[in-house]
Structures are given as structure tokens and as C-alpha cells.
Design a protein around this motif. Structure first.
Motif, PDB file in Angstrom:
ATOM      1  N   ILE A  19       0.832  -1.207   0.000  1.00 60.11           N
ATOM      2  CA  ILE A  19       0.000   0.000   0.000  1.00 60.11           C
ATOM      3  C   ILE A  19       0.863   1.252   0.000  1.00 60.11           C
ATOM      4  O   ILE A  19       0.590   2.221  -0.718  1.00 60.11           O
ATOM      5  CB  ILE A  19      -0.957  -0.008   1.209  1.00 60.11           C
ATOM      6  CG1 ILE A  19      -2.004  -1.114   1.038  1.00 60.11           C
ATOM      7  CG2 ILE A  19      -1.633   1.350   1.388  1.00 60.11           C
ATOM      8  CD1 ILE A  19      -2.930  -1.277   2.240  1.00 60.11           C
ATOM      9  N   SER A  23       0.223   3.897  -3.419  1.00 60.04           N
ATOM     10  CA  SER A  23      -0.733   4.620  -2.579  1.00 60.04           C
ATOM     11  C   SER A  23      -1.728   5.490  -3.340  1.00 60.04           C
ATOM     12  O   SER A  23      -2.569   6.140  -2.715  1.00 60.04           O
ATOM     13  CB  SER A  23       0.020   5.479  -1.556  1.00 60.04           C
ATOM     14  OG  SER A  23       0.948   6.325  -2.203  1.00 60.04           O
ATOM     15  N   GLY A  25      -4.887   5.397  -4.798  1.00 58.32           N
ATOM     16  CA  GLY A  25      -5.945   4.397  -4.739  1.00 58.32           C
ATOM     17  C   GLY A  25      -7.284   4.911  -5.228  1.00 58.32           C
ATOM     18  O   GLY A  25      -7.406   6.025  -5.746  1.00 58.32           O
ATOM     19  N   TYR A  78      -6.317  -0.664  -4.165  1.00 62.02           N
ATOM     20  CA  TYR A  78      -4.960  -0.334  -4.586  1.00 62.02           C
ATOM     21  C   TYR A  78      -4.535  -1.320  -5.677  1.00 62.02           C
ATOM     22  O   TYR A  78      -4.759  -2.525  -5.551  1.00 62.02           O
ATOM     23  CB  TYR A  78      -3.981  -0.425  -3.422  1.00 62.02           C
ATOM     24  CG  TYR A  78      -4.250   0.538  -2.297  1.00 62.02           C
ATOM     25  CD1 TYR A  78      -3.760   1.837  -2.322  1.00 62.02           C
ATOM     26  CD2 TYR A  78      -5.003   0.141  -1.181  1.00 62.02           C
ATOM     27  CE1 TYR A  78      -4.003   2.720  -1.284  1.00 62.02           C
ATOM     28  CE2 TYR A  78      -5.249   1.013  -0.138  1.00 62.02           C
ATOM     29  CZ  TYR A  78      -4.743   2.296  -0.194  1.00 62.02           C
ATOM     30  OH  TYR A  78      -4.982   3.170   0.840  1.00 62.02           O
TER      31      TYR A  78
END
Length: 207
Positions: A19, A23, A25, A78
Motif C-alpha cells: 500500500i 498509494s 488508490g 490499490y
């Protein structure tokens, strides 16, 4: 998300690292049964009780934020590198497929107050600016600019309640096919194909 056993990832640190490196998303909520999505940079954070939160902000003009708190649950997605896998790369006859890495996070959304929003933005700037030669950090921006910009955004956080992670990286193939897939991905023109090869090679090296 449907995840065959070969591709399911459960290691928290591995998912957290994914993540942090992917990042940008997508947050999805529903209104009257219709999905609404926004693509934005998001920050994964952990509080003193080791609870995970995802923080971000959207434009004030974006209607999605108005249904955040009335939504029973939000989905944050993600996406990592992904690419077409030709069956010509297998030793035996088979069909082609698509390899990818993806993480789905579910949780309740809350609107941030001004102090919480400022902290979230400070952390976001630090993540993407601190390593630069002339970083533009929160305390280097004029108060007049910041106050004007803050009027145009709404901050939020998602309390992480469930995580589903899938790395479909040909783990179900034999070693010869696996190595051949990596080799051929490196030969492809698309950057994502080569990035996917890197991910497959990293998984192989760990095992």
C-alpha cells in the motif's frame, strides 16, 4: 474479492509495504445502490493503539464526500503492476491469463475536522516531498495560501476493518514456466510488464 488460495496474501507487513508503494488508490461508496468512485492519493497510518487508518481528501465540489458518513462501508482499492501472460510462454499447451497485484480495504468513513485534515496533509506532503532537494513542506507554505486551499477540500479517514490482498503472479506454475514468464515479461515494451517481472522475481527470491 475472489482470491484463489495460490494468490492470497495475509502477511500484514507485506500488505502495508504494498500500500505504501502503490498509494494512489480508489475509494468507492454507494448512494441509492449506485457505486461512486474517486481516484486519489491516500495515506496509510497507524495510531497508538495499532489501529490502521487510511486518510485522504477530496474536492469540496466532489459530491461523494456528502455520503461518506452515511455509507455503511467504503471500499478502497490499490492496484500494483499488471500484464498479459501469453500461453506461448508455457512448456505445455494452456490458455493465456493476466497477472496482477491488488489490495482491497474495507472500513467505515469519517470526516476529518480541520486540525485532523491539516495533520493528514502535513504527513502526505512529508511522504512525497521530504526526500527532494527543495522540499515543499507544510510549514514552508504561506498561511494565506493554506487557508484558501483548505476551503476547497474535505478530509476523511477510513478505519480499516477488513483487508483482502491478491498477488496473482503465476505461483501455480512450475519453476520452468515461472522463469520463462519472468524472462518474457522483461522482453516486453510496456513498463508495467517489466515491473510485474520485478514483482515475480522478488516473490521467487523470497521463497
Amino acid at each position: 474479492m475472489f482470491i484463489p488460495k495460490y494468490f492470497k496474501i495475509t502477511a500484514v507487513e507485506e500488505i502495508e509495504d504494498f500500500i505504501q508503494h502503490n498509494s494512489f488508490g480508489t475509494i468507492v461508496t454507494t448512494k441509492n445502490g449506485k457505486p461512486i468512485a474517486t481516484h486519489i492519493p491516500l495515506l496509510l497510518e497507524k495510531n497508538e493503539k495499532d489501529n490502521y487508518y487510511i486518510t485522504g481528501h477530496v474536492a469540496y465540489g466532489n459530491p461523494q464526500w456528502r455520503i461518506f458518513e452515511e455509507s455503511e462501508e467504503a471500499l478502497v482499492m490499490y492496484q500494483g503492476p499488471h500484464a498479459y501472460i501469453s500461453s506461448s510462454w508455457y512448456k505445455d499447451e494452456n490458455v493465456p491469463t493476466w497477472n496482477y497485484q491488488a489490495v482491497h480495504v474495507y472500513g467505515k468513513v469519517e470526516i476529518l475536522n480541520q486540525d485532523e485534515l491539516k495533520k493528514s496533509l502535513t504527513n502526505l506532503l512529508y511522504k512525497y516531498e521530504s526526500h527532494r532537494k527543495a522540499p515543499i513542506l507544510w510549514d514552508k507554505l504561506s498561511s494565506s495560501l493554506l487557508e484558501a486551499e483548505l476551503k476547497g477540500i474535505i478530509g476523511f479517514r477510513v478505519k480499516v476493518q477488513d483487508i483482502q490482498a491478491a498477488y496473482k503472479l503465476s505461483q501455480n506454475r512450475n519453476e520452468e514456466d515461472y522463469n520463462n514468464i519472468i524472462h518474457n515479461l522483461y522482453e516486453e515494451k510496456e513498463l508495467e510488464s517489466r515491473q510485474l517481472a520485478d514483482a515475480m522475481k522478488q516473490i521467487k527470491d523470497l521463497n
